[in-house]
Design a protein around this motif. Structure first.
Motif, PDB file in Angstrom:
ATOM      1  N   VAL A   1      22.365  79.611 -12.179  1.00  0.00           N
ATOM      2  CA  VAL A   1      23.229  78.432 -12.241  1.00  0.00           C
ATOM      3  C   VAL A   1      22.378  77.192 -12.485  1.00  0.00           C
ATOM      4  O   VAL A   1      21.188  77.136 -12.128  1.00  0.00           O
ATOM      5  CB  VAL A   1      24.051  78.267 -10.947  1.00  0.00           C
ATOM      6  CG1 VAL A   1      24.952  79.476 -10.731  1.00  0.00           C
ATOM      7  CG2 VAL A   1      23.156  78.082  -9.730  1.00  0.00           C
TER       8      VAL A   1
ATOM      9  N   ASN B   1      27.474  78.980 -14.114  1.00  0.00           N
ATOM     10  CA  ASN B   1      26.753  80.224 -14.350  1.00  0.00           C
ATOM     11  C   ASN B   1      26.316  80.292 -15.808  1.00  0.00           C
ATOM     12  O   ASN B   1      27.144  80.391 -16.713  1.00  0.00           O
ATOM     13  CB  ASN B   1      27.631  81.426 -14.004  1.00  0.00           C
ATOM     14  CG  ASN B   1      26.882  82.746 -14.131  1.00  0.00           C
ATOM     15  OD1 ASN B   1      25.664  82.771 -14.315  1.00  0.00           O
ATOM     16  ND2 ASN B   1      27.601  83.843 -14.023  1.00  0.00           N
TER      17      ASN B   1
ATOM     18  N   SER C   1      21.366  81.746  -2.466  1.00  0.00           N
ATOM     19  CA  SER C   1      20.692  81.255  -3.663  1.00  0.00           C
ATOM     20  C   SER C   1      19.261  80.837  -3.326  1.00  0.00           C
ATOM     21  O   SER C   1      18.916  80.591  -2.172  1.00  0.00           O
ATOM     22  CB  SER C   1      21.453  80.076  -4.264  1.00  0.00           C
ATOM     23  OG  SER C   1      21.381  78.938  -3.418  1.00  0.00           O
TER      24      SER C   1
ATOM     25  N   TRP D   1      26.004  73.999 -10.873  1.00  0.00           N
ATOM     26  CA  TRP D   1      26.404  75.323 -10.406  1.00  0.00           C
ATOM     27  C   TRP D   1      27.280  76.057 -11.428  1.00  0.00           C
ATOM     28  O   TRP D   1      28.146  76.845 -11.081  1.00  0.00           O
ATOM     29  CB  TRP D   1      27.115  75.260  -9.033  1.00  0.00           C
ATOM     30  CG  TRP D   1      26.125  75.096  -7.925  1.00  0.00           C
ATOM     31  CD1 TRP D   1      25.533  73.927  -7.536  1.00  0.00           C
ATOM     32  CD2 TRP D   1      25.559  76.126  -7.105  1.00  0.00           C
ATOM     33  NE1 TRP D   1      24.640  74.153  -6.520  1.00  0.00           N
ATOM     34  CE2 TRP D   1      24.641  75.500  -6.216  1.00  0.00           C
ATOM     35  CE3 TRP D   1      25.750  77.504  -7.013  1.00  0.00           C
ATOM     36  CZ2 TRP D   1      23.917  76.195  -5.270  1.00  0.00           C
ATOM     37  CZ3 TRP D   1      25.029  78.214  -6.072  1.00  0.00           C
ATOM     38  CH2 TRP D   1      24.128  77.562  -5.214  1.00  0.00           C
TER      39      TRP D   1
END
Length: 653
Positions: free
Chosen positions: A499, A505, A411, A503
């Motif tokens: 996200v 989505n 990420s 976190w």
């Protein structure tokens, strides 16, 4: 009336003083037999028929054991070619032969005297045109005397230079004479000559249009001496509005023009449909390769979709358009039960926003469908849909900071949304920012649609001001930071997540399900054995397909549980094989990456935001004819994520 207008009205034969002939096929699929394994060709022909194509062009050459080239051993026998032609005719398709009669010796017939393996044809050799005449005659016989014969003639600079030098004439005079000879040979066999455009295209008049007829040969000057009954096949693989100068150049000279896209056929297909010009969709990838699944099949469907969507009535006629499309899908095999009625609203429901939303459209379907000998009562909807918030609203209300997550789990922080990109920053741009990102060239940009990476910038420098797709977004990284390195770890067609601080989505907002299944109970008088089930369906989001060593792993979005008098049968519904996303018509394949059978694009229409709404028709065969008592459609976790929607169900007796 200008010549181009007369041409679009089909007046070319009258202008030439010839008998009116049926128009050229509106949509043709090009299949190279030299690159295609034998067990792939018939599925491709079936795919073309199912997608609404009118013809297939089979390209042959040294890979066919022709008598004229000594009948030497080759990949295809004459009987196999006849079998393919017969199969296409049974599917209602016209068949056009193609072979290379100037350049590309790797695609040409074989002869040690007349064909140089590096340059192409040696037409100065005595007997060369007699050999060509024998080749054309034999191929026309194998193809059951076709209306058209495609001789290519593309990218022929070395062949034009060598032949004109040996014959002592100008390149333009050689090319014009060669085309006239080929045209006469084809006419003797009842066929009309078709050639690629590029050797007749002047680069100063048709910029950016594969104009290979310019300096130093300047053979484009032959265009004025080419007979007007020769069809010019204009090929360009990334067509935009300014490229219309190319086909218009030939239309203004009273040629019939076909258009040929490759991997991005949508813009050319829509322009061709508006002008009434035929499309010949090309295939330049080995159909047995995984890239074929990812790119070429999507293009085949998109080319058909562009033609289909242009001919659709406005949204007020959705019901009639859907009925016609579904009936076309159900009609060809005589054994199929007829789907008698599918009811769609004449006008969108009041709750529908300005841009039609397929989820709302399908939610408005009635609960009862009439099908042949049986009434299936859908007791509850598969999913209770709510209007989805826009991506801009979702991002604005999300808990910050935001991060982008690659398929491998890595990420990176998103430095901002919908604002100018600063040095070293990674910025996310949605269509709420405008049609383009407005960035400079000091960076790289990736395009994401439906949570899937669609376009990848090849380098970390020189990419800017990308188009922002409606409903999608662009990830833009300045070259001074670590953003380009992070984006380079993404692969095309891989999933991408955005996200929030928790976190979650933000791209995966599965609609709330009121029930995980639809139950359909057959009346007691339904005695006839059922051969197969038909689903008219789509998904709202794309799903990843994983490649294994020798096959593909396709996710199941649902399954149909069929209770029969012999027990229960389970029919899985696989994403990428039985169904695909409603918004971006995609390839549909089997587990080996070959074109899928038993699935068609049933219906499609434009949306005001420039997108497309489509439905797929899928045939799920039972292992043998069985008396069906009850059906249950179960949605899987992957189906909830994809947003699997079933619009209609029918039986095949």
């Amino acid at each position: 009336m200008p010549p181009a207008a007369l041409l679009s009205l089909g007046c070319l034969p009258a202008l030439l003083g010839t008998t009116q002939q049926p128009p050229a096929p509106a949509l043709t699929l090009h299949i190279m037999l030299d690159w295609t394994k034998s067990d792939f060709v018939e599925p491709l022909i079936d795919l073309a028929a199912g997608c609404g194509y009118k013809a297939v062009m089979l390209e042959v050459g040294g890979n066919v054991a022709l008598k004229a080239q000594g009948g030497t051993r080759a990949d295809w026998s004459p009987d196999e070619i006849r079998r393919l032609v017969s199969h296409a005719h049974r599917r209602g398709l016209e068949v056009i032969p193609c072979t290379s009669l100037l350049s590309h010796p790797e695609c040409a017939p074989r002869h040690p005297k007349y064909i140089d393996p590096e340059m192409g044809w040696r037409l100065w050799e005595p007997g060369a045109y007699e050999f060509i005449s024998a080749i054309v005659e034999e191929i026309c016989d194998l193809f059951d005397h076709p209306r058209y014969f495609h001789a290519r003639l593309d990218e022929a600079g070395p062949a034009v230079a060598a032949n004109s030098e040996r014959l002592g004439i100008s390149p333009a005079d050689f090319l014009a004479d060669h085309i006239r000879r080929l045209r006469d040979i084809c006419r003797q066999n009842g066929a009309r000559l078709v050639i690629w455009h590029d050797m007749l295209a002047p680069p100063d008049q048709i910029p950016f249009a594969n104009s290979n007829g310019g300096p130093p040969l300047n053979c484009w000057r032959a265009v004025e001496a080419v007979p007007k009954d020769v069809v010019i096949n204009f090929w360009l693989y990334d067509f935009e509005a300014q490229h219309a100068l190319g086909p218009e150049f030939f239309l203004s000279r009273r040629f019939e023009v076909w258009l040929s896209p490759w991997l991005h056929p949508g813009p050319m297909g829509l322009w061709a449909a508006r002008r009434g010009l035929p499309i010949l969709q090309t295939i330049w990838i080995d159909p047995s390769s995984v890239p074929f699944c990812e790119w070429q099949l999507r293009a085949i469907v998109t080319a058909s979709d562009a033609r289909l969507r242009h001919n659709q009535p406005p949204p007020g006629g959705l019901r009639d358009a859907t009925l016609r499309a579904v009936q076309l899908v159900m009609r060809p095999p005589a054994r199929h039960g007829q789907l008698l009625q599918v009811t769609l609203p004449e006008t969108p429901p009041a709750s529908m926003p300005d841009a039609p939303n397929l989820s709302l459209l399908l939610a408005s379907l009635p609960a009862k469908l009439r099908m042949g000998m049986a009434d299936l009562a859908l007791r509850c909807p598969l999913v209770a849909w709510q209007p989805s918030p826009s991506l801009d609203d979702t991002l604005a209300s999300a808990e910050k900071p935001l991060r982008v997550v690659r398929a491998d789990g890595a990420s990176r922080l998103i430095d901002g949304v919908n604002r100018p990109r600063g040095e070293g920053e990674l910025i996310l741009y949605t269509s709420g920012y405008g049609p383009r990102t407005g960035t400079n060239i000091y960076g790289t940009e990736h395009v994401v649609v439906d949570g899937t990476l669609q376009e990848i910038a090849p380098d970390c420098y020189g990419i800017g001001d990308s188009h922002i797709p409606p409903g999608g977004f662009v990830l833009s990284a300045h070259c001074a930071g670590d953003g380009p390195g992070f984006l380079s770890g993404m692969g095309r067609w891989q999933p991408v997540k955005i996200v929030d601080a928790r976190w979650q989505n933000l791209l995966s907002q599965p609609p709330a399900a009121s029930s995980s299944q639809v139950i359909a109970t057959l009346p007691s008088n339904a005695k006839r054995p059922v051969r197969a089930l038909w689903l008219i369906h789509a998904t709202l989001h794309n799903m990843p397909m994983r490649s294994r060593e020798s096959s593909l792993e396709l996710p199941a979005v649902g399954q149909v549980l069929v209770t029969t008098d012999k027990g229960e049968e389970v029919l899985p519904v696989l994403w990428g094989h039985h169904v695909a996303c409603w918004r971006t018509p995609r390839w549909l394949v089997d587990a080996l990456g070959r074109p899928a059978r038993n699935v068609w694009l049933a219906w499609a229409t434009d949306t005001p935001d420039g997108g497309v709404a489509c439905l797929w028709a899928t045939r799920l065969p039972l292992p043998r004819p069985l008396r069906v008592r009850r059906l249950r459609l179960q949605i899987t976790p992957a189906g909830r994520e994809a947003g699997w929607v079933v619009a209609a169900l029918a039986l095949e007796f």
